[in-house]
Design an enzyme around this catalytic site. Structure first.
Site, short mmCIF file in Angstrom:
data_model
loop_
_atom_site.label_atom_id
_atom_site.label_comp_id
_atom_site.label_asym_id
_atom_site.label_seq_id
_atom_site.Cartn_x
_atom_site.Cartn_y
_atom_site.Cartn_z
N ARG A 1 9.20 -3.59 27.00
CA ARG A 1 8.44 -2.98 25.90
C ARG A 1 7.93 -4.04 24.93
O ARG A 1 8.60 -5.03 24.69
CB ARG A 1 9.33 -1.98 25.14
N GLU B 1 29.86 4.45 23.32
CA GLU B 1 28.93 5.56 23.10
C GLU B 1 29.53 6.89 23.58
O GLU B 1 29.43 7.91 22.89
CB GLU B 1 27.61 5.28 23.80
N ASN C 1 24.83 11.01 30.22
CA ASN C 1 24.02 10.00 29.54
C ASN C 1 23.03 9.48 30.58
O ASN C 1 23.41 8.73 31.47
CB ASN C 1 24.98 8.89 29.09
N ARG D 1 23.66 12.94 25.68
CA ARG D 1 22.98 11.92 24.88
C ARG D 1 21.48 12.22 24.89
O ARG D 1 20.90 12.49 25.94
CB ARG D 1 23.23 10.56 25.54
N HIS E 1 19.13 4.04 19.71
CA HIS E 1 20.45 3.41 19.90
C HIS E 1 21.46 3.86 18.84
O HIS E 1 22.45 3.18 18.59
CB HIS E 1 20.36 1.87 19.85
#
Ligand code: AMP
Length: 398
Positions: free
Chosen positions: A235, A384, A10, A91, A179
């Site tokens: 962002r 995750e 990941n 991922r 996500h």
């Protein structure tokens, strides 16, 4: 069935995180996890710890490039100290319009996903690099891609479609969300009692929010790229396109080529904006909370902008879902920043969201709503890597 060690990779822009899970008889348990951090800085770190948290590797190597960083990980995982992985899960934020299913990785699939780098420009290059290196350094081991966009594939066309001319839609420009692996893992953790009307706010350095009906994504805040939606660490989130055009024209006044101007605009919108841009100080919530204590007005404005935007999204998702049963906070800020949760929920009483200040005064998994709150509010850390392992095992037909 004997034990099946699965390696999960990941990667972030300056780090590679990994974990190894053992899977036997339907049970999954984490054997160890680690990371190489600070790639391209003078602060390189390489650590591995076992499931009990005991450090097995703790080094501060020079990490000038991601090649050096990943070679360190591969060499550690090839040593006899660790079980040899029998499958690898990667991922990946977005595989573009043509790669939307989690699947086994081939060199051709990597080329195809790479052609959509513009759909997750901060994340795709390192993920692609690591996939190619993993195929090379772990020959014969099956590699699988797990996409964040996978969870969002159930959104209706009205949520996916962008209001742009068809020629661009046909190029794959639409809302994909991000996500997704985190959202999936929250739904997974709520099973078998997944509420019908659920909102999950994944608030980390990247922040997004999703409306989920009966466990399936109905709408999400991030768009074509993870730059859309909620304001996050660096962002903009959703913004009037005129603002981007204004900045682009300013940049173009001093830039030779259109591509160079677009590249600079991308840096402004995805690396210099958000909490960092508004505060002029930091993209890190902990720094901003410290600055607020000293009366820093710009830090206050940045955090207000963040919590205000999230409250607005929650309101619109309640309208879309036709009510709300549960709100879940996750991600570094969602799990740890008590004040952000309180500030987001402060004005949402009319929607049935009422926090209990004492219950909210906690970090990590908890129910934080008041006893009489019509909506249950919970904090649930994402799982995750476990989700990726589940996909890998499923795809291997085990
Ligand atoms: P993530 O991207 O999920 O790792 O989340 C990173 C964000 O979580 C950063 O803005 C951190 O400041 C924030 N965060 C992590 N720990 C805490 C904490 N104890 N209190 C407030 N914010 C935190």
């Amino acid at each position: 069935m004997s034990s099946l060690p699965v390696l999960v990779l990941n990667s972030g822009s300056s780090s590679i995180k990994f974990s190894v899970y053992e899977s036997a008889h339907g049970d999954r348990s984490k054997l160890f996890e680690g990371a190489v951090d600070g790639i391209g800085t003078d602060l390189g770190k390489f650590w591995i710890k076992d499931a009990a948290g005991k450090k097995l590797v703790d080094q501060t190597p020079a990490l000038p490039t991601r090649a050096v960083a990943f070679a360190l990980v591969a060499s550690a995982l090839h040593s006899s100290d660790f079980p040899a992985p029998q499958a690898i899960g990667h991922r990946m934020v977005s595989g573009g319009p043509t790669v939307q299913e989690n699947q086994r990785i081939t060199p051709e699939l990597i080329d195809e996903m790479e052609s959509y780098t513009a759909f997750a420009p901060l994340h795709t290059p390192i993920a692609i690099y690591i996939m190619r290196e993993a195929l090379r350094l772990f020959p014969g081991i099956p590699n699988f891609v797990c996409l964040d966009t996978y969870f969002h594939r159930t959104m209706p066309e009205v949520a996916k479609h962008m209001p742009i001319p068809d020629e661009y839609t046909e190029m794959g420009v639409r809302r994909y969300g991000a996500h997704g692996v985190s959202y999936e893992s929250i739904v997974y953790q709520l099973e078998p009692k997944v509420p019908e009307k659920l909102i999950v706010a994944h608030l980390g350095n990247g922040a997004s929010i999703s409306a989920i009906r009966n466990g399936q994504c109905l709408d999400t805040s991030m768009g074509l790229t993870p730059t859309g939606g909620i304001i996050s660490g660096t962002r903009t989130g959703d913004i009037d396109p005129g603002v981007l055009l204004f900045i682009l024209r300013k940049i173009a006044e001093t830039t030779e080529s259109a591509t160079a101007a677009a590249d600079q605009l991308e840096i402004v919108a995805s690396k210099k904006a958000g909490l960092l841009g508004v505060s002029g100080l930091s993209n890190d919530m902990r720094d901003l909370r410290e600055a607020i204590k000293t009366g820093n007005a710009k830090a206050r404005l940045a955090v207000d902008k963040f919590t205000w935007t999230i409250a607005k999204w929650i309101g619109s998702f309640v309208a879309e879902l036709g009510g709300l049963d549960m709100l879940v906070f996750t991600g570094g800020i969602g799990e740890n920043d008590i004040a952000s949760r309180a500030e987001i929920c402060a004005g949402l009483g009319a929607l049935g969201i009422v926090l209990d200040p004492a219950r909210n005064n906690t970090r990590g998994e908890a129910v934080i709503s008041a006893e009489n709150s019509p909506v249950t509010v919970r904090v649930i850390p994402p799982a995750e890597d476990l989700m990726i392992v589940n996909h890998v095992i499923r795809l291997m037909g085990k």
